[in-house]
Write an enzyme that holds these catalytic residues in place. Structure first.
Site, PDB file in Angstrom:
ATOM      1  N   LYS A  84       0.843  -1.208   0.000  1.00 32.89           N
ATOM      2  CA  LYS A  84       0.000   0.000   0.000  1.00 32.89           C
ATOM      3  C   LYS A  84       0.873   1.250   0.000  1.00 32.89           C
ATOM      4  O   LYS A  84       0.649   2.179  -0.758  1.00 32.89           O
ATOM      5  CB  LYS A  84      -0.905   0.055   1.242  1.00 32.89           C
ATOM      6  N   ARG A 195      11.247  -6.868   4.686  1.00 32.29           N
ATOM      7  CA  ARG A 195      11.227  -5.396   4.634  1.00 32.29           C
ATOM      8  C   ARG A 195      12.359  -4.801   5.478  1.00 32.29           C
ATOM      9  O   ARG A 195      12.607  -5.215   6.603  1.00 32.29           O
ATOM     10  CB  ARG A 195       9.875  -4.907   5.153  1.00 32.29           C
ATOM     11  N   ARG A 239      11.199  -3.107  11.128  1.00 34.87           N
ATOM     12  CA  ARG A 239      10.126  -2.669  12.018  1.00 34.87           C
ATOM     13  C   ARG A 239       9.951  -3.719  13.114  1.00 34.87           C
ATOM     14  O   ARG A 239       9.998  -4.916  12.836  1.00 34.87           O
ATOM     15  CB  ARG A 239       8.819  -2.565  11.219  1.00 34.87           C
ATOM     16  N   ARG A 250      -1.147  -9.735  12.694  1.00 34.50           N
ATOM     17  CA  ARG A 250      -1.671  -8.594  11.929  1.00 34.50           C
ATOM     18  C   ARG A 250      -2.559  -9.075  10.785  1.00 34.50           C
ATOM     19  O   ARG A 250      -3.593  -8.478  10.474  1.00 34.50           O
ATOM     20  CB  ARG A 250      -0.520  -7.748  11.387  1.00 34.50           C
TER      21      ARG A 250
HETATM   22  P1  ADP Z   1       0.511  -2.736   8.109  1.00 35.02           P
HETATM   23  O1  ADP Z   1       1.844  -2.992   7.490  1.00 35.02           O
HETATM   24  O2  ADP Z   1       0.089  -3.844   9.059  1.00 35.02           O
HETATM   25  O3  ADP Z   1      -0.554  -2.350   7.123  1.00 35.02           O
HETATM   26  P2  ADP Z   1       0.710  -0.007   9.222  1.00 35.02           P
HETATM   27  O4  ADP Z   1       2.067   0.529   9.029  1.00 35.02           O
HETATM   28  O5  ADP Z   1      -0.388   0.531   8.364  1.00 35.02           O
HETATM   29  O6  ADP Z   1       0.817  -1.573   9.153  1.00 35.02           O
HETATM   30  O7  ADP Z   1       0.268   0.196  10.742  1.00 35.02           O
HETATM   31  C1  ADP Z   1       1.092  -0.195  11.807  1.00 35.02           C
HETATM   32  C2  ADP Z   1       0.257  -0.300  13.063  1.00 35.02           C
HETATM   33  O8  ADP Z   1      -0.297   0.985  13.381  1.00 35.02           O
HETATM   34  C3  ADP Z   1      -0.935  -1.224  12.978  1.00 35.02           C
HETATM   35  O9  ADP Z   1      -0.590  -2.588  13.233  1.00 35.02           O
HETATM   36  C4  ADP Z   1      -1.825  -0.665  14.080  1.00 35.02           C
HETATM   37  O10 ADP Z   1      -1.351  -1.012  15.357  1.00 35.02           O
HETATM   38  C5  ADP Z   1      -1.604   0.839  13.931  1.00 35.02           C
HETATM   39  N1  ADP Z   1      -2.587   1.448  13.002  1.00 35.02           N
HETATM   40  C6  ADP Z   1      -2.310   2.048  11.813  1.00 35.02           C
HETATM   41  N2  ADP Z   1      -3.434   2.505  11.239  1.00 35.02           N
HETATM   42  C7  ADP Z   1      -4.448   2.177  12.085  1.00 35.02           C
HETATM   43  C8  ADP Z   1      -5.858   2.371  12.062  1.00 35.02           C
HETATM   44  N3  ADP Z   1      -6.472   3.000  11.038  1.00 35.02           N
HETATM   45  N4  ADP Z   1      -6.578   1.906  13.111  1.00 35.02           N
HETATM   46  C9  ADP Z   1      -6.003   1.292  14.153  1.00 35.02           C
HETATM   47  N5  ADP Z   1      -4.679   1.063  14.235  1.00 35.02           N
HETATM   48  C10 ADP Z   1      -3.897   1.501  13.218  1.00 35.02           C
END
Ligand code: ADP
Length: 304
Positions: A84, A195, A239, A250
């Site tokens: 994404k 990553r 990360r 996740r």
């Molecule tokens: P991913 O690689 O899992 O898509 P992100 O970088 O988007 O991870 O998000 C990292 C973390 O930040 C998530 O696992 C969650 O804990 C938190 N987070 C991010 N966006 C949201 C959201 N819209 N609602 C709740 N938690 C979020």
């Protein structure tokens, strides 16, 4: 508390330039009297889930704006590791709109010395979702700051992640398009584990070479590694939530809490499904084609 209070202050002093989206978010935050410091991990039945979204829609909805008169307002959906961030950031450069990743906002906050840092670290490092209250506070602040710099439009990545968040977003502004990126699950895990991020410039790289053979009717997929340039090679970090155990958690949470968003947006005629055919060289031109943006890129490179 501090974040909510700051938002409240900002909403009072917001000038006429402030656009409807952040104003509506801000007024949503203040009308619910969100207290960021008292919020913790996602609770499936939080306080805000008890009142129907229409209760704040009628109070806070901005005046309808014709999408032709403003920059794009897009959302990227997709499992952890699907890419994404990569594609949303490329499109944001192409279209001149900000790429806003709520995961980045959360990581900035947890690396700060703010009151939420340790609480957020614990939630994120278990792969759980942060509460709607905290996310909306962070997103409102980011939108306000961007608007003060003259930004308009956005490509959201990582928000919404629950139906409740989608309803909140729907209450404050109109989303034009939702791109749902898809990739086989084996590739997702390998991509998260491979990553690497440059601790200096923030560049994203991947050391995994993904080569999954076609089976049971599923297509094979090859994704070459994305190695760092020499100046980043000795500064790479991972990360903390990119471990096998946490990535699996996740993915599970994504399937439970975020997957229903596909139907939410499909039923509104906004969902564009895009199955990644491979790495960036194969996928980027196909994505532009699916978005009818091939000409846009040609014109932009010709002008550069
Ligand atoms: P991913 O690689 O899992 O898509 P992100 O970088 O988007 O991870 O998000 C990292 C973390 O930040 C998530 O696992 C969650 O804990 C938190 N987070 C991010 N966006 C949201 C959201 N819209 N609602 C709740 N938690 C979020």
């Amino acid at each position: 508390m501090a974040a909510a209070a700051a938002l409240l202050r900002m909403s009072k002093s917001s000038s006429a330039q402030s656009t409807a989206v952040s104003r509506a978010f801000t007024s949503f935050v203040s009308s619910r009297n969100f207290s960021a410091s008292s919020s913790s991990a996602y609770n499936p039945e939080p306080e805000i889930a008890r009142s129907p979204p229409s209760s704040f829609l009628s109070r806070n909805s901005p005046l309808p704006q014709d999408p032709k008169d403003r920059n794009v307002q897009w959302v990227f959906l997709g499992c952890p590791g699907v890419g994404k961030g990569t594609y949303a950031s490329r499109l944001s450069n192409l279209l001149g709109v900000p790429h806003i990743a709520t995961g980045d906002l959360v990581r900035e906050e947890l690396n700060s010395t703010g009151p939420l840092a340790s609480q957020l670290k614990e939630i994120v490092n278990q792969g759980k979702l942060v509460s709607d209250e905290i996310i909306i506070n962070l997103l409102s602040k980011r939108l306000e700051a961007g608007e003060a710099k003259g930004e308009s439009g956005f490509i959201l990545d990582g928000f919404p992640r629950t139906i409740r968040q989608a309803e909140i977003l729907e209450g404050v502004t109109e989303i034009d398009l939702v791109v749902n990126l898809q990739l086989r699950e084996e590739a997702l895990l390998a991509k998260c584990l491979g990553r690497r991020i440059c601790s200096q410039c923030g560049g994203n790289y991947n050391i995994a070479c993904i080569d999954i053979k076609a089976d049971n009717g599923g297509p094979g997929i090859y994704m070459a590694p994305l190695p760092p340039p020499p100046q980043c090679a000795d500064k790479l970090i991972q990360r903390a939530d990119d471990t096998e155990e946490v990535v699996k958690a996740r993915l599970e949470i994504y399937n439970e809490m975020s997957r229903p968003l596909e139907e939410f947006y499909r039923s509104r005629g906004k969902l564009l499904e895009f199955s990644l055919p491979g790495g960036i060289p194969e996928s980027w031109p196909k994505l532009l084609e699916a978005l009818n943006l091939e000409d846009h890129e040609v014109k932009r490179s010709a002008a550069a």
